[in-house]
Scaffold this motif. Structure first.
Motif, PDB file in Angstrom:
ATOM      1  N   SER A 155       0.819  -1.226   0.111  1.00  0.00           N
ATOM      2  CA  SER A 155       0.116   0.193  -0.045  1.00  0.00           C
ATOM      3  C   SER A 155       0.843   1.313   0.041  1.00  0.00           C
ATOM      4  N   ASN A 156       2.037   1.044   0.446  1.00  0.00           N
ATOM      5  CA  ASN A 156       2.821   2.365   0.431  1.00  0.00           C
ATOM      6  C   ASN A 156       3.748   2.522  -0.771  1.00  0.00           C
ATOM      7  N   TYR A 157       3.999   3.849  -1.158  1.00  0.00           N
ATOM      8  CA  TYR A 157       4.589   4.185  -2.520  1.00  0.00           C
ATOM      9  C   TYR A 157       5.468   5.002  -2.238  1.00  0.00           C
ATOM     10  N   SER A 158       6.256   5.265  -3.100  1.00  0.00           N
ATOM     11  CA  SER A 158       7.392   6.246  -3.043  1.00  0.00           C
ATOM     12  C   SER A 158       6.685   7.620  -3.787  1.00  0.00           C
ATOM     13  N   GLU A 159       6.597   8.715  -2.968  1.00  0.00           N
ATOM     14  CA  GLU A 159       6.312   9.896  -3.608  1.00  0.00           C
ATOM     15  C   GLU A 159       7.251  10.612  -4.547  1.00  0.00           C
ATOM     16  N   LYS A 160       8.742  10.371  -4.270  1.00  0.00           N
ATOM     17  CA  LYS A 160       9.600  10.909  -5.323  1.00  0.00           C
ATOM     18  C   LYS A 160       9.523  10.128  -6.454  1.00  0.00           C
ATOM     19  N   ARG A 161       9.363   8.956  -6.555  1.00  0.00           N
ATOM     20  CA  ARG A 161       9.160   8.125  -7.644  1.00  0.00           C
ATOM     21  C   ARG A 161       8.163   8.317  -8.486  1.00  0.00           C
ATOM     22  N   TYR A 162       6.857   8.633  -7.559  1.00  0.00           N
ATOM     23  CA  TYR A 162       5.604   8.747  -8.343  1.00  0.00           C
ATOM     24  C   TYR A 162       5.768  10.279  -9.139  1.00  0.00           C
ATOM     25  N   LYS A 163       6.376  11.312  -8.312  1.00  0.00           N
ATOM     26  CA  LYS A 163       6.417  12.634  -8.985  1.00  0.00           C
ATOM     27  C   LYS A 163       7.372  12.314 -10.491  1.00  0.00           C
ATOM     28  N   LYS A 164       8.369  11.594 -10.402  1.00  0.00           N
ATOM     29  CA  LYS A 164       9.312  11.565 -11.322  1.00  0.00           C
ATOM     30  C   LYS A 164       8.322  10.794 -12.559  1.00  0.00           C
ATOM     31  N   ILE A 165       7.929   9.710 -12.446  1.00  0.00           N
ATOM     32  CA  ILE A 165       6.879   9.167 -13.157  1.00  0.00           C
ATOM     33  C   ILE A 165       5.817   9.760 -13.949  1.00  0.00           C
ATOM     34  N   CYS A 166       5.371  10.761 -13.218  1.00  0.00           N
ATOM     35  CA  CYS A 166       4.086  11.884 -13.752  1.00  0.00           C
ATOM     36  C   CYS A 166       4.933  12.670 -14.661  1.00  0.00           C
ATOM     37  N   GLN A 167       6.351  13.210 -14.341  1.00  0.00           N
ATOM     38  CA  GLN A 167       6.783  14.321 -15.070  1.00  0.00           C
ATOM     39  C   GLN A 167       7.359  13.542 -16.392  1.00  0.00           C
ATOM     40  N   ILE A 168       7.842  12.449 -16.154  1.00  0.00           N
ATOM     41  CA  ILE A 168       8.394  11.422 -17.628  1.00  0.00           C
ATOM     42  C   ILE A 168       7.153  11.241 -18.610  1.00  0.00           C
TER      43      ILE A 168
END
Length: 281
Positions: A15-28
């Protein structure tokens, strides 16, 4: 689809996720929608092209979950399950995956199949191995092929050193094509006969005979026996052996290598004394 169920189960478990990775994926994904190339995105964000390719598609929330790792084989997940339950072997399954467009390594594919086996509680069928009529390495000797009878190099060695039988046709061929093999074969038999009968006289005759051989290696062997005559005579006449001494030396060297740089002289001496007590006890 089972792959979708698998992803949903993984999302529930992590259920936990990486906020930093989430923002990076959205930007990509946003930059890709704007028409930016991989090179431009890599320059702007300071990341590799492989990372861009990994996150170019999919839900950013799912891709940023801890424990979720994409694989080139995920798109073949359902097909692999069909192969598993239809009775195919791993090798045939991997070949079928390559035929469907897989471009990764074989080791990665086999590891993926093992994970599926553990998850499903079922193993792939073993790969059948069928020897052809021309297979020569069943006993690593030789075989009767479809068009010719042939023998391997190892088969010749086993015939001379271990008395493995050959057909008369094979013997005639190898001895006619390689006449030095016959002299070598006779030399081996005569040398063994010396130790079997324990006759030093036969040793002298053997040395005199093969010092004049046309084969350079046999002449060298006979001269080396002559140079160390006392030891060779004792080996022929007596049953004593220094095998136990060599074995002890090997154990001492092994202990020295394992303890090199790890102990002082006193500890090494104590270990050697303990080994000696074990042998005597």
């Amino acid at each position: 689809m089972r792959l979708v169920k698998k992803i949903v189960q993984d999302v529930d478990n992590f259920s936990n996720y990486s906020e930093k990775r989430y923002k990076k994926i959205c930007q990509i994904q946003e930059l890709l929608k704007e028409g930016c190339s991989y090179r431009e995105i890599a320059r702007r964000m300071g990341i590799g092209r492989n990372t861009i390719a990994k996150y170019r598609k999919g839900d950013p929330k799912e891709l940023s979950m801890y424990g979720i790792h994409q694989s080139k084989l995920d798109i073949f997940h359902d097909f692999i399950l069909e192969c598993l339950h239809s009775g195919k072997s791993k090798s045939k399954t991997v070949k079928s995956i390559y035929a469907r467009g897989y471009t990764g390594s074989k080791s990665n594919a086999f590891e993926y199949l093992v994970k599926i086996e553990h998850r499903e509680g079922k193993t792939f069928e073993p790969q059948p191995y069928i020897r052809t009529q021309t297979e020569a390495l069943k006993y690593r000797m030789g075989s009767k092929g479809k068009t010719a009878d042939y023998i391997t190099r190892e088969g010749v060695f086993k015939h001379m050193w271990m008395d493995v039988s050959l057909t008369n046709l094979q013997k005639c061929y190898i001895y006619s094509q390689f006449p030095h093999l016959w002299e070598l074969h006779i030399c081996i038999r005569e040398f063994r006969n010396i130790f079997k009968k324990k006759m030093v006289v036969l040793l002298y005759l053997f040395i005199d005979k093969y010092k004049k051989s046309k084969v350079k290696e046999l002449r060298s062997f006979a001269k080396s026996l002559e140079n160390d005559m006392d030891a060779v005579e004792n080996a022929v006449a007596y049953d004593y052996s220094n095998g136990f001494v060599e074995g002890t030396n090997s154990r001492l060297k092994m202990i020295k290598r394992t303890m090199y740089g790890k102990c002082n002289r006193e500890l090494l001496e104590a270990k050697l004394r303990y080994m000696r007590q074990e042998q005597n006890g």
